[in-house]
Design an enzyme around this catalytic site. Structure first.
Site, short mmCIF file in Angstrom:
data_model
loop_
_atom_site.label_atom_id
_atom_site.label_comp_id
_atom_site.label_asym_id
_atom_site.label_seq_id
_atom_site.Cartn_x
_atom_site.Cartn_y
_atom_site.Cartn_z
N ASN A 155 8.55 -12.45 -3.12
CA ASN A 155 7.61 -11.99 -2.72
C ASN A 155 6.05 -12.88 -3.13
OD1 ASN A 155 8.08 -10.70 -5.22
ND2 ASN A 155 5.81 -9.70 -5.24
N SER A 203 12.61 -1.83 1.89
CA SER A 203 11.15 -1.12 1.91
C SER A 203 10.47 -0.97 3.33
CB SER A 203 10.31 -1.51 1.14
OG SER A 203 9.10 -0.76 0.82
N ALA A 204 10.17 0.22 3.87
CA ALA A 204 9.74 0.25 5.17
C ALA A 204 8.39 -0.52 5.39
CB ALA A 204 9.63 1.59 5.76
N CYS A 331 0.79 -6.93 -6.53
CA CYS A 331 0.84 -6.09 -7.37
C CYS A 331 0.06 -6.30 -8.65
CB CYS A 331 2.44 -5.55 -7.73
SG CYS A 331 3.28 -5.28 -6.12
N1 PMP Z 1 10.38 -5.87 -4.22
C1 PMP Z 1 9.66 -6.78 -3.50
C2 PMP Z 1 10.19 -8.13 -3.34
C3 PMP Z 1 8.53 -6.44 -3.14
O1 PMP Z 1 7.80 -7.34 -2.48
C4 PMP Z 1 7.94 -5.12 -3.19
C5 PMP Z 1 6.48 -4.76 -2.70
N2 PMP Z 1 5.62 -5.65 -3.19
C6 PMP Z 1 8.71 -4.06 -3.99
C7 PMP Z 1 9.97 -4.66 -4.53
C8 PMP Z 1 8.33 -2.96 -4.16
O2 PMP Z 1 8.10 -2.24 -2.99
P1 PMP Z 1 7.48 -0.67 -2.89
O3 PMP Z 1 5.98 -0.83 -2.41
O4 PMP Z 1 8.21 0.04 -1.55
O5 PMP Z 1 7.54 0.00 -4.12
#
Ligand code: PMP
Length: 385
Positions: A155, A203-204, A331
């Site tokens: 990500n 994840s949606a 994040c």
């Molecule tokens: N894994 C990856 C690779 C992500 O990019 C993300 C979101 N940034 C997540 C997990 C977490 O997803 P969620 O927002 O649905 O908790």
């Protein structure tokens, strides 16, 4: 001022068809899917339909899909579920192999369990271009390795990891193989059989669906310890009344992605714009690309290190100029802790350097990329003055 949204890895705008579908569902089918009356059973039937759609997308059976509150929960259920089950069964300390490219929801979970003394862990390091080879993963596997957890697409820096090859290399060995496919689903083949994985996270809200809904694929017969306890929803693996409208929106978003060929077409189109962005950004002095190039890079990701510029100043200036970007990953932005992924590339320690991530989407236009490059060039020059 017109805004240019270049933060699709953080979240995507909800597709209007998805929003409409959810609204219609919410108004017509408010029943609790665990209730035995008609209202409940109608909602239940819709969830079954959605579960089958998510299953089909992954080439999995409907009963192998467990809906969660998002990928963070799904990643926790996968990692903690495998580890805690192994601890209960073997009464010994399991070993976990993962990578320094993982999202926090895997990385911090494994770190925390390591700190508590529950597990031993190996975090496989990428090379300076953000790549990890399958043999690095295989080499890290030991006799007591119970879990291998690898991200499909980073990500932060956009690396596409060789999941299929990793799956093949550890096939027949003991560890359970978990894949975080959150950033991969919109472009790449998530067929669990082809990938050779036992667990896979989606994840949606990264695929034009709603926030707060995700799924974990759990291969038939695989045993996991529960994270939470309660009712028998989601085959007892994730108790609690389901987010029915969210589940419907998730399935609709998957349907709208279309078959693999459509997704590959999208990827090709978007990667042309991505390269336009990267090539022009690299013309600016002392700007470097983070992560690999070409086919090994996610179609929509441009992650840059900009030397001689303060991170916060750059982010603020871009926002004021109409560009929604992010530091390494959404994040960690807003926190002063450096991203473990950027750190793994050996780029930290440069006091005066910024990392920005620009991620494109289905509706990003060439004119927006041209404007973004002009704005970025101007702002970097101004800030360096
Ligand atoms: N894994 C990856 C690779 C992500 O990019 C993300 C979101 N940034 C997540 C997990 C977490 O997803 P969620 O927002 O649905 O908790």
């Amino acid at each position: 001022m017109r805004r240019i949204y270049l933060d699709h890895a953080a979240t995507t705008p909800v597709n209007p068809h998805v929003a409409q579908h959810m609204r219609d569902f919410e108004l017509q089918h408010f029943g609790n899917p665990s209730s035995s009356h008609r209202e409940g059973q109608n909602a239940r039937a819709k969830i079954d339909f959605a579960r089958a759609a998510v299953g089909k997308f992954l080439n999995a059976k409907p009963q192998e899909i467990v809906f969660t509150s998002g990928a963070t929960e799904a990643n926790n259920l996968a990692t903690q579920g495998v580890i805690n089950y192994a601890v209960q069964k073997n009464k010994s300390k399991p070993h976990v192999v993962t990578t320094q490219l993982e999202h926090q929801s895997v990385y911090n979970t494994v770190k925390e369990l390591e700190k508590r003394g529950v597990i031993e862990a190996t975090f496989v390091k990428p090379d300076k271009n953000g790549k990890i080879r399958p043999d690095q993963i295989l080499k890290a596997v030991k006799k007591n390795t119970e879990l291998v957890s690898v991200i499909f697409v980073s990500n932060e820096i956009g690396t596409i990891l060789p999941i299929r090859e990793i799956g093949q290399s550890i096939k027949g060995l003991k560890p359970i193989f978990h894949v975080d496919a959150v950033q991969a689903a919109q472009f790449y083949n998530c067929n669990v059989e082809k990938l050779g994985c036992d667990l896979l996270t989606l994840s949606a809200h990264k695929i034009y669906g709603p926030k707060g809904i995700g799924a974990l694929y759990i291969k038939s017969g695989l045993k996991l310890a529960n994270l939470t306890f309660g009712g028998s929803q989601e085959y007892g693996k994730r108790p609690g009344t389901q987010n029915t409208a969210g589940i419907m929106g998730f399935a609709k978003a998957i349907e709208l992605l279309g078959p693999l060929e459509n997704r590959q077409d999208q990827a090709r189109k978007i990667s042309t714009l991505r390269d336009l962005l990267i090539d022009n950004a690299l013309r600016i002095k002392n700007v470097e690309l983070n992560g690999p190039t070409g086919e090994e890079r996610a179609a929509n990701n441009a992650s840059l290190t900009v030397y001689g510029v303060d991170q916060d100043a750059l982010m603020t200036a871009l926002d004021l100029a109409g560009i929604a970007a992010s530091t390494g990953s959404a994040c960690v932005s807003g926190s002063s802790v450096p991203s473990h992924v950027i750190e793994a590339l050996g780029k930290i320690g440069q006091a005066d350097a910024a990392t920005i991530r620009l991620t494109l989407g289905q509706n990003t236009k060439p004119s927006e990329i041209k404007s973004a490059v002009n704005i970025l060039t101007k702002i970097i020059k101004q800030l360096r003055r």
